[in-house]
Design a protein around this motif. Sequence first.
Motif, mmCIF file in Angstrom:
data_model
loop_
_atom_site.group_PDB
_atom_site.id
_atom_site.type_symbol
_atom_site.label_atom_id
_atom_site.label_comp_id
_atom_site.label_asym_id
_atom_site.label_seq_id
_atom_site.Cartn_x
_atom_site.Cartn_y
_atom_site.Cartn_z
ATOM 1 N N VAL A 33 0.828 -1.204 0.000
ATOM 2 C CA VAL A 33 0.000 0.000 0.000
ATOM 3 C C VAL A 33 0.865 1.257 0.000
ATOM 4 O O VAL A 33 0.615 2.219 -0.733
ATOM 5 C CB VAL A 33 -0.955 -0.008 1.209
ATOM 6 C CG1 VAL A 33 -1.708 1.320 1.321
ATOM 7 C CG2 VAL A 33 -1.944 -1.173 1.093
ATOM 8 N N GLU A 34 1.904 1.241 0.806
ATOM 9 C CA GLU A 34 2.794 2.398 0.907
ATOM 10 C C GLU A 34 3.440 2.734 -0.432
ATOM 11 O O GLU A 34 3.629 3.918 -0.756
ATOM 12 C CB GLU A 34 3.875 2.107 1.948
ATOM 13 C CG GLU A 34 4.856 3.238 2.179
ATOM 14 C CD GLU A 34 5.912 2.882 3.207
ATOM 15 O OE1 GLU A 34 7.021 3.457 3.128
ATOM 16 O OE2 GLU A 34 5.631 2.018 4.066
ATOM 17 N N GLU A 35 3.759 1.704 -1.234
ATOM 18 C CA GLU A 35 4.422 1.943 -2.522
ATOM 19 C C GLU A 35 3.438 2.037 -3.678
ATOM 20 O O GLU A 35 3.844 2.069 -4.840
ATOM 21 C CB GLU A 35 5.439 0.827 -2.789
ATOM 22 C CG GLU A 35 6.577 0.778 -1.789
ATOM 23 C CD GLU A 35 7.367 2.079 -1.726
ATOM 24 O OE1 GLU A 35 7.446 2.789 -2.757
ATOM 25 O OE2 GLU A 35 7.898 2.389 -0.638
ATOM 26 N N GLY A 36 2.157 2.088 -3.368
ATOM 27 C CA GLY A 36 1.167 2.330 -4.407
ATOM 28 C C GLY A 36 0.816 1.142 -5.274
ATOM 29 O O GLY A 36 0.322 1.317 -6.393
ATOM 30 N N ILE A 37 1.050 -0.076 -4.770
ATOM 31 C CA ILE A 37 0.642 -1.261 -5.524
ATOM 32 C C ILE A 37 -0.884 -1.337 -5.512
ATOM 33 O O ILE A 37 -1.515 -1.214 -4.453
ATOM 34 C CB ILE A 37 1.255 -2.538 -4.919
ATOM 35 C CG1 ILE A 37 2.769 -2.413 -4.848
ATOM 36 C CG2 ILE A 37 0.849 -3.753 -5.734
ATOM 37 C CD1 ILE A 37 3.467 -2.190 -6.158
ATOM 38 N N LEU A 38 -1.470 -1.567 -6.661
ATOM 39 C CA LEU A 38 -2.926 -1.538 -6.783
ATOM 40 C C LEU A 38 -3.571 -2.896 -6.512
ATOM 41 O O LEU A 38 -4.697 -2.954 -6.022
ATOM 42 C CB LEU A 38 -3.301 -1.069 -8.196
ATOM 43 C CG LEU A 38 -2.741 0.298 -8.606
ATOM 44 C CD1 LEU A 38 -2.964 0.534 -10.098
ATOM 45 C CD2 LEU A 38 -3.371 1.406 -7.785
ATOM 46 N N MET A 39 -2.857 -3.953 -6.842
ATOM 47 C CA MET A 39 -3.457 -5.280 -6.753
ATOM 48 C C MET A 39 -2.363 -6.311 -6.542
ATOM 49 O O MET A 39 -1.290 -6.228 -7.133
ATOM 50 C CB MET A 39 -4.219 -5.584 -8.051
ATOM 51 C CG MET A 39 -4.851 -6.959 -8.150
ATOM 52 S SD MET A 39 -3.726 -8.249 -8.763
ATOM 53 C CE MET A 39 -3.341 -7.668 -10.392
ATOM 54 N N GLY A 76 -6.455 4.767 -12.090
ATOM 55 C CA GLY A 76 -5.180 4.504 -11.445
ATOM 56 C C GLY A 76 -5.253 4.304 -9.950
ATOM 57 O O GLY A 76 -4.219 4.324 -9.269
ATOM 58 N N LYS A 77 -6.471 4.086 -9.406
ATOM 59 C CA LYS A 77 -6.651 3.863 -7.971
ATOM 60 C C LYS A 77 -7.543 2.643 -7.748
ATOM 61 O O LYS A 77 -8.426 2.358 -8.564
ATOM 62 C CB LYS A 77 -7.282 5.084 -7.304
ATOM 63 C CG LYS A 77 -6.418 6.343 -7.367
ATOM 64 C CD LYS A 77 -7.103 7.508 -6.665
ATOM 65 C CE LYS A 77 -6.220 8.753 -6.698
ATOM 66 N NZ LYS A 77 -6.865 9.906 -6.018
ATOM 67 N N PRO A 78 -7.329 1.923 -6.642
ATOM 68 C CA PRO A 78 -8.225 0.797 -6.351
ATOM 69 C C PRO A 78 -9.679 1.256 -6.326
ATOM 70 O O PRO A 78 -10.001 2.290 -5.738
ATOM 71 C CB PRO A 78 -7.754 0.317 -4.974
ATOM 72 C CG PRO A 78 -6.325 0.732 -4.902
ATOM 73 C CD PRO A 78 -6.251 2.046 -5.639
ATOM 74 N N ALA A 136 -7.786 0.313 -0.593
ATOM 75 C CA ALA A 136 -6.347 0.562 -0.631
ATOM 76 C C ALA A 136 -5.595 -0.463 -1.477
ATOM 77 O O ALA A 136 -4.582 -0.135 -2.084
ATOM 78 C CB ALA A 136 -5.788 0.549 0.785
ATOM 79 N N LEU A 137 -6.093 -1.703 -1.524
ATOM 80 C CA LEU A 137 -5.374 -2.763 -2.222
ATOM 81 C C LEU A 137 -6.332 -3.916 -2.505
ATOM 82 O O LEU A 137 -7.045 -4.367 -1.605
ATOM 83 C CB LEU A 137 -4.214 -3.267 -1.353
ATOM 84 C CG LEU A 137 -3.428 -4.478 -1.868
ATOM 85 C CD1 LEU A 137 -2.541 -4.084 -3.047
ATOM 86 C CD2 LEU A 137 -2.576 -5.089 -0.747
ATOM 87 N N TRP A 138 -6.346 -4.379 -3.747
ATOM 88 C CA TRP A 138 -7.110 -5.572 -4.065
ATOM 89 C C TRP A 138 -6.228 -6.803 -3.872
ATOM 90 O O TRP A 138 -5.063 -6.815 -4.285
ATOM 91 C CB TRP A 138 -7.626 -5.531 -5.500
ATOM 92 C CG TRP A 138 -8.904 -4.758 -5.640
ATOM 93 C CD1 TRP A 138 -9.051 -3.464 -6.054
ATOM 94 C CD2 TRP A 138 -10.215 -5.243 -5.334
ATOM 95 N NE1 TRP A 138 -10.375 -3.114 -6.028
ATOM 96 C CE2 TRP A 138 -11.116 -4.180 -5.596
ATOM 97 C CE3 TRP A 138 -10.724 -6.446 -4.868
ATOM 98 C CZ2 TRP A 138 -12.488 -4.307 -5.414
ATOM 99 C CZ3 TRP A 138 -12.092 -6.577 -4.685
ATOM 100 C CH2 TRP A 138 -12.964 -5.512 -4.953
ATOM 101 N N MET A 139 -6.794 -7.830 -3.253
ATOM 102 C CA MET A 139 -6.089 -9.084 -3.001
ATOM 103 C C MET A 139 -6.887 -10.215 -3.629
ATOM 104 O O MET A 139 -8.007 -10.512 -3.194
ATOM 105 C CB MET A 139 -5.937 -9.306 -1.497
ATOM 106 C CG MET A 139 -5.202 -8.174 -0.785
ATOM 107 S SD MET A 139 -4.995 -8.440 1.007
ATOM 108 C CE MET A 139 -6.723 -8.529 1.539
ATOM 109 N N SER A 160 -10.629 -9.765 -2.861
ATOM 110 C CA SER A 160 -11.069 -9.062 -1.658
ATOM 111 C C SER A 160 -10.364 -7.718 -1.596
ATOM 112 O O SER A 160 -9.158 -7.633 -1.861
ATOM 113 C CB SER A 160 -10.738 -9.890 -0.413
ATOM 114 O OG SER A 160 -11.038 -9.190 0.773
ATOM 115 N N VAL A 161 -11.108 -6.671 -1.260
ATOM 116 C CA VAL A 161 -10.505 -5.344 -1.204
ATOM 117 C C VAL A 161 -10.107 -5.018 0.230
ATOM 118 O O VAL A 161 -10.886 -5.180 1.168
ATOM 119 C CB VAL A 161 -11.445 -4.256 -1.777
ATOM 120 C CG1 VAL A 161 -12.722 -4.113 -0.951
ATOM 121 C CG2 VAL A 161 -10.727 -2.929 -1.902
ATOM 122 N N SER A 162 -8.852 -4.626 0.407
ATOM 123 C CA SER A 162 -8.344 -4.215 1.708
ATOM 124 C C SER A 162 -8.579 -2.715 1.863
ATOM 125 O O SER A 162 -8.217 -1.923 0.986
ATOM 126 C CB SER A 162 -6.848 -4.538 1.804
ATOM 127 O OG SER A 162 -6.346 -4.228 3.085
#
Length: 562
Positions: free
Chosen positions: A447-453, A539-541, A479-482, A468-470
């Motif tokens: 999340v800190e480095e801007g990874i989207l998924m 460009g964002k989750p 913040a992050l798709w998993m 699942s979305v975090s």
Amino acid sequence: MTRRIVRTALQLTTLITFTFLVVYILDSKYRVLPNKIHGYMPSHHPGLVVTDVTIAKCTSLNPFSSCDLDTSKWHRIDKELYLGKSWTGRAYLHVARKHEEELTSQDHVVMDISVGRLNPTSKKDEDLWEQRPGGLWIKRSASRGSSDSKKAITDVDVLFGDDATEAREGWAITGTPFLLGGSPVYSVHLTVRRGTPAEIKKPKPRVKDNGRFKILQIADLHLSTGVGVCREPVPDGYNGGPCEADPRTLDFVSKILDDEKPDLVILSGDQVNGDTAPDAQTPIFKFASLLIKRKIPYAAIFGNHDDEQTLSREAQMAIMETLPYSLSLTGPADIAGVGNYYIEVLAKGSSDHSALTIYLLDSHAYTPDERNYPGYDWIKPNQIEWFKNTAAGLKDKHREYTHKHMDIAFVHIPLTEYADPKLPRLGNWTEGVTAPVFNSGFRDALVEEGILMVSAGQISDHCNDYCSVSLEGEEQDPALWMCYGGGVGFGGYAGYDEYVRRLRLFEIDFNEARIFTWKRLEHGDTESRIDHQMLVEGGKPHYEKPKKPVIPETGEEDTEST
């Protein structure tokens, strides 16, 4: 006195024989020496030509029997031809070779080679073939000391199983399986290379002219040496006959490759079902040949089964690094694991700017601390540090891209956060999440480095296939798709609720900075895309929170419902 000496000698011989048998049996069971296949590495011998090939056999019943030949002439291919499955004997292929400039007037060069019961010499063939053990036949140059390296045999190897295939450039399986006797568990095939090794150029993935790029994630192939055994197939059987795991798995993958035409394939671990693949090179070639044939770039990471009782991760990655269209890399030697690296997808046209960065990390296998953190391993601190430093170091260069640069990641073992039951998800959640008990903080680093998924392989969650979305912050913003890749291999289990094998795809639209995902099924509704959803927008989750139902009488939201 004489009788006592004879009796003592017999007892000593019996003891030595018994000890040898015990060691050999243990070796066969645990896949250790004398079967050195674990140390097998790809051979690269530029400038060498083959001058002779033979098979050496030895028996376990004689402690003084040896499969080794004169090492000043012969090089042993360290793949035991019975793969440690025979209690009574072993056999190895040996090759003699020299540099062309070192050939003497006494040397003949092997110009052709075959395996079969019958002499390959034809009426038009003036050169005589020489017979070797195991049905091996070689034809050597008529004049001594001469060589044509473009036509000469320059290397040999063996592959196993009736479905064995060759994936290396310039190599080909020749003749019938070896005639070894002793009922080998797997058919053993000779494969040869002619001429000098071809130069392998790494492909450069690029966004298509329409601004889109499609990734196929292949999770948990669980391929074996040989055709493998199907576990909980749905339906049972295949094409009117019994279910064979590897052919059915690879047929499914082939169909999706042809239907979806991905621009890149990510193999997210457990490609090799280690305990049923004593020769890991054979299953690696099986999946690689599908992609090489279609000229599709691919990259792999390892799961918890790839190197069980078979080739090490280092050896497997060394093989994959040399194959056509492979982007797989060993990664930094001082970072935990094998296969920590990243791939840059270039912008459309002739631009050399990166539009997408894909991070791949080795999530290892089983916990190093079963007492305190039972279960599975986790991303290590120096891996997280490497990832953060790499991501930070690439940011300035990525800003030169005129559109929105995006970053995604792949691992095999799901992150600890995958198990959070409160997070919204789409797809099957059929069984417990086998994430690490110890949380090393990799999700926060992403999340800190801007990874989207981030998308995981299956580990032991073959019937989980959700995304699942975090969430993060007081507003619980995405913040992050998993995601999970969806289990594909019939050699791995998948027995819950008639679970159908599946594959996950991602399509990145760089025109709108969007990422979409969906899955394809092996059985049933095989033509449709199921669970199609948007993960990233602008460009964002992206996540649309479900609206509360409205109470008809008042028109107000029903806050007690979800």
